[in-house]
Design an enzyme around this catalytic site. Structure first.
Site, short mmCIF file in Angstrom:
data_model
loop_
_atom_site.label_atom_id
_atom_site.label_comp_id
_atom_site.label_asym_id
_atom_site.label_seq_id
_atom_site.Cartn_x
_atom_site.Cartn_y
_atom_site.Cartn_z
N ARG A 97 0.84 -1.20 0.00
CA ARG A 97 0.00 0.00 0.00
C ARG A 97 0.87 1.26 0.00
O ARG A 97 0.38 2.36 0.15
CB ARG A 97 -0.93 0.00 1.22
CG ARG A 97 -1.97 -1.09 1.16
CD ARG A 97 -2.93 -1.09 2.35
NE ARG A 97 -3.94 -2.11 2.15
CZ ARG A 97 -3.76 -3.40 2.41
NH1 ARG A 97 -2.60 -3.81 2.92
NH2 ARG A 97 -4.71 -4.28 2.20
N ASP A 147 10.48 -7.87 0.31
CA ASP A 147 10.74 -7.81 1.75
C ASP A 147 12.15 -7.26 1.88
O ASP A 147 13.05 -7.65 1.14
CB ASP A 147 10.65 -9.19 2.39
CG ASP A 147 10.68 -9.11 3.92
OD1 ASP A 147 10.08 -8.16 4.47
OD2 ASP A 147 11.29 -9.97 4.56
N GLY A 196 13.01 4.43 8.27
CA GLY A 196 13.72 3.26 8.78
C GLY A 196 15.12 3.62 9.27
O GLY A 196 15.31 4.57 10.03
N ASP A 210 17.60 4.72 7.50
CA ASP A 210 18.30 5.65 6.60
C ASP A 210 19.20 6.64 7.32
O ASP A 210 20.32 6.93 6.86
CB ASP A 210 17.30 6.41 5.72
CG ASP A 210 16.71 5.54 4.61
OD1 ASP A 210 17.14 4.38 4.46
OD2 ASP A 210 15.81 6.01 3.89
#
Length: 202
Positions: free
Chosen positions: A10, A74, A157, A159
């Protein structure tokens, strides 16, 4: 009419990334749609021990539920000093799914006494494509190191902690276009282009 390919996500950024890659490769005849564009179906939990296992399970579910060719990915970060962890547990490393700040804080604490030369890491993305008679799984890796503190407010995340190999700034300091051009997901998705081109011709 273009052939619809479902991306089991999504996340609009993921969908747009694949659309850009297809455009750049000159592949027409495919329309990328996401989970918000199809009737809801039961999505299996991500319980595999590998990125590849989770990706192909999600792609098989999407294909079985909709009949559309389905791509799923993933991804996460693998840290050398932690024997490749957090790995498939990246999003819930601190115990709460998707709490980036807590995940980053825990990772920094675990690497507190690890010297700079042993802070190697890589972002990993496994992408799977499942369609009639097709099951392809590919992997992209983006090598770098883990910084001593988070820097930058872009991306998500890990980063802010990740300094790509040969770079001076964190992934969170790159523009979206700069990150897209070299990311682990792009490296994986580009390997699916021949299979997607073949689907477009069917």
């Amino acid at each position: 009419m273009p052939r619809q390919v479902l991306v089991a996500s999504r996340n609009a950024k993921k969908l747009n990334e694949l659309r850009r890659i297809l455009d750049e490769a000159g592949i027409a005849g495919i329309e990328i749609i996401g989970l918000n564009d199809v009737p809801p179906y039961e999505e299996a939990p991500e319980t595999a021990a590998t990125f590849e296992g989770n990706a192909v399970a999600k792609a098989r579910d999407g294909f079985a539920a909709t009949g559309l060719a389905c791509i799923a990915d993933d991804s996460g970060i693998a840290v050398d000093a932690l024997n490749g962890m957090p790995g498939v547990l990246s999003a819930r490393w601190s115990g709460t799914h998707g709490n980036d700040e807590a995940n980053n804080a825990l990772l920094l604490a675990q690497l507190g006494d690890v010297p700079d030369e042993r802070r190697g890491a890589r972002f990993v993305s496994a992408c799977a494509l499942v369609a009639d008679g097709v099951e392809e799984i590919v992997r992209g890796e983006w090598p770098g190191t883990i910084a001593r503190k988070p820097v930058g407010d872009g991306g998500f995340g890990y980063d802010p902690l990740f300094v790509p190999e040969g770079g001076e700034v964190s992934a969170a300091q790159l523009t979206p276009a700069e990150k897209d051009a070299v990311s682990h997901r792009r490296r994986a998705l580009r390997q699916l282009l021949p299979a997607l081109a073949a689907l477009a011709q069917d």
